[in-house]
Design an enzyme around this catalytic site. Structure first.
Site, PDB file in Angstrom:
ATOM      1  N   ASN A 107      64.574  28.803  20.926  1.00 48.25           N
ATOM      2  CA  ASN A 107      65.458  27.649  21.121  1.00 48.25           C
ATOM      3  C   ASN A 107      66.825  28.068  21.674  1.00 48.25           C
ATOM      4  O   ASN A 107      67.752  27.272  21.696  1.00 48.25           O
ATOM      5  CB  ASN A 107      65.639  26.900  19.786  1.00 48.25           C
ATOM      6  CG  ASN A 107      66.290  27.771  18.712  1.00 48.25           C
ATOM      7  OD1 ASN A 107      66.658  28.918  18.977  1.00 48.25           O
ATOM      8  ND2 ASN A 107      66.435  27.233  17.507  1.00 48.25           N
ATOM      9  N   GLU A 141      72.247  28.347  15.718  1.00 43.06           N
ATOM     10  CA  GLU A 141      71.230  27.412  16.186  1.00 43.06           C
ATOM     11  C   GLU A 141      71.848  26.377  17.130  1.00 43.06           C
ATOM     12  O   GLU A 141      73.066  26.158  17.100  1.00 43.06           O
ATOM     13  CB  GLU A 141      70.604  26.695  14.972  1.00 43.06           C
ATOM     14  CG  GLU A 141      69.973  27.625  13.943  1.00 43.06           C
ATOM     15  CD  GLU A 141      68.619  28.190  14.378  1.00 43.06           C
ATOM     16  OE1 GLU A 141      68.382  28.352  15.583  1.00 43.06           O
ATOM     17  OE2 GLU A 141      67.797  28.482  13.488  1.00 43.06           O
ATOM     18  N   ASP A 155      72.961  39.373  11.173  1.00 37.73           N
ATOM     19  CA  ASP A 155      72.673  38.329  10.194  1.00 37.73           C
ATOM     20  C   ASP A 155      71.836  38.842   9.023  1.00 37.73           C
ATOM     21  O   ASP A 155      71.301  39.951   9.063  1.00 37.73           O
ATOM     22  CB  ASP A 155      71.971  37.136  10.867  1.00 37.73           C
ATOM     23  CG  ASP A 155      70.978  37.560  11.936  1.00 37.73           C
ATOM     24  OD1 ASP A 155      70.427  38.674  11.822  1.00 37.73           O
ATOM     25  OD2 ASP A 155      70.737  36.796  12.871  1.00 37.73           O
ATOM     26  N   HIS A 160      68.803  30.436  20.409  1.00 40.02           N
ATOM     27  CA  HIS A 160      69.799  30.914  19.435  1.00 40.02           C
ATOM     28  C   HIS A 160      70.094  32.408  19.637  1.00 40.02           C
ATOM     29  O   HIS A 160      69.252  33.161  20.111  1.00 40.02           O
ATOM     30  CB  HIS A 160      69.402  30.594  17.989  1.00 40.02           C
ATOM     31  CG  HIS A 160      68.300  31.414  17.404  1.00 40.02           C
ATOM     32  ND1 HIS A 160      67.457  30.933  16.427  1.00 40.02           N
ATOM     33  CD2 HIS A 160      67.887  32.697  17.604  1.00 40.02           C
ATOM     34  CE1 HIS A 160      66.611  31.878  16.071  1.00 40.02           C
ATOM     35  NE2 HIS A 160      66.848  32.957  16.769  1.00 40.02           N
TER      36      HIS A 160
HETATM   37  C1  F6R Z   1      67.825  38.665  14.444  1.00 39.87           C
HETATM   38  C2  F6R Z   1      68.471  37.550  15.157  1.00 39.87           C
HETATM   39  C3  F6R Z   1      67.674  36.556  15.918  1.00 39.87           C
HETATM   40  C4  F6R Z   1      66.514  37.175  16.715  1.00 39.87           C
HETATM   41  C5  F6R Z   1      65.745  36.094  17.455  1.00 39.87           C
HETATM   42  C6  F6R Z   1      64.553  36.655  18.190  1.00 39.87           C
HETATM   43  O1  F6R Z   1      68.781  39.489  13.817  1.00 39.87           O
HETATM   44  O2  F6R Z   1      69.652  37.429  15.069  1.00 39.87           O
HETATM   45  O3  F6R Z   1      68.536  35.885  16.803  1.00 39.87           O
HETATM   46  O4  F6R Z   1      67.027  38.111  17.612  1.00 39.87           O
HETATM   47  O5  F6R Z   1      65.305  35.122  16.544  1.00 39.87           O
HETATM   48  O6  F6R Z   1      63.640  37.160  17.261  1.00 39.87           O
HETATM   49  P1  F6R Z   1      62.371  37.991  17.728  1.00 39.87           P
HETATM   50  O7  F6R Z   1      62.875  39.271  18.301  1.00 39.87           O
HETATM   51  O8  F6R Z   1      61.580  38.211  16.472  1.00 39.87           O
HETATM   52  O9  F6R Z   1      61.659  37.154  18.743  1.00 39.87           O
END
Ligand code: F6R
Length: 241
Positions: free
Chosen positions: A136, A143, A67, A138
């Site tokens: 959450n 989401e 992303d 995701h």
């Molecule tokens: C990042 C992504 C998100 C993160 C997730 C966890 O490229 O796609 O899904 O992997 O938000 O983020 P952290 O590792 O910062 O807890």
């Protein structure tokens, strides 16, 4: 799903790096899916060490990132393009032409998303996709929703995600509210998936992913249907299992 429970963030990072490294050793021209955020930082450090020690070679590797924030330019230190260069790409011998990250500055979202999907397909599909997980549930920026969104698309970020990601920005108002993300279909088409999580903040999401019903309300729960998923969770993230 194979679940590996490890002691802490350090052990999680080493294990994840070793799995990615063995993928590269077995198939030097692997197509790798990368993630950003806090979780992968030490995994990327370990991959850099393995590269510097001559254990792995990225010269034939192609990468696709999950992303990118919408309307954040590549040279903005909060962009995922910048993150990947700073934390991995600038320190290894990956070919610039083989690095793929959605272009958050596109003036044609539909074309950008369709081309990203096309590039993944033309490359032969992702061999190993690395995934963090949101509090959450995701994955990528898919989401919680009423239905699973299949292909790469523009996402409206949840308040919870914006709040969680504000730690990287000066204030919550600066966090972009939209992103371009691979869809659930893009992720599920990967041949292998490695999801990792650390800390109690992820415990509920990991529980719901592994033991809960498959529902778009917990996007990661769809991984129960994938034939080759490894989850590495440290003791805290696995504390509700
Ligand atoms: C990042 C992504 C998100 C993160 C997730 C966890 O490229 O796609 O899904 O992997 O938000 O983020 P952290 O590792 O910062 O807890």
């Amino acid at each position: 799903m194979r679940i590996m429970i490890v002691n802490d963030y350090e052990e999680m990072s080493k294990k994840a790096a070793h799995i990615i490294a063995s993928q590269i050793v077995l198939k030097p021209n692997s197509i790798l899916g990368f993630a950003t955020g806090s979780t992968p930082i030490n995994t990327y450090k370990e991959l850099i060490n393995l590269y510097k020690n001559g254990v792995i070679d990225f010269s034939e590797v192609t990468s696709f990132n999950l992303d990118e924030y919408f309307e954040l330019s590549k040279d903005n230190p909060q962009s995922y393009d910048y993150f990947m260069k700073a934390n991995l790409f600038n320190h290894i011998n990956i070919d610039d032409d083989r690095i793929n990250i959605p272009n958050g500055m596109t003036d044609n979202i539909e074309r950008e998303c369709a081309e990203y999907e096309k590039k993944m397909k033309e490359a032969g599909g992702i061999d190993l996709q690395l995934l963090g997980i949101g509090r959450n549930g995701h994955i990528g920026f898919n989401e919680p929703a009423d239905h699973f969104q299949s292909d790469t698309h523009l996402v409206q970020l949840d308040d919870d995600t914006i709040e969680a990601n504000s730690r990287f920005f000066d204030s919550v108002d600066e966090v972009p509210t939209k992103a371009i993300s691979m869809g659930i279909g893009s992720i599920m088409r990967a041949k292998k998936i490695l999801l990792f999580a650390s800390g109690t903040g992820k415990a509920e999401a990991i529980y719901d992913t592994v033991k809960g019903p498959i529902t778009p309300r917990v996007p990661a729960s769809i991984l129960q249907l994938h034939p080759d998923v490894v989850i590495i969770a440290d003791k805290e993230a696995a504390s509700r299992l």
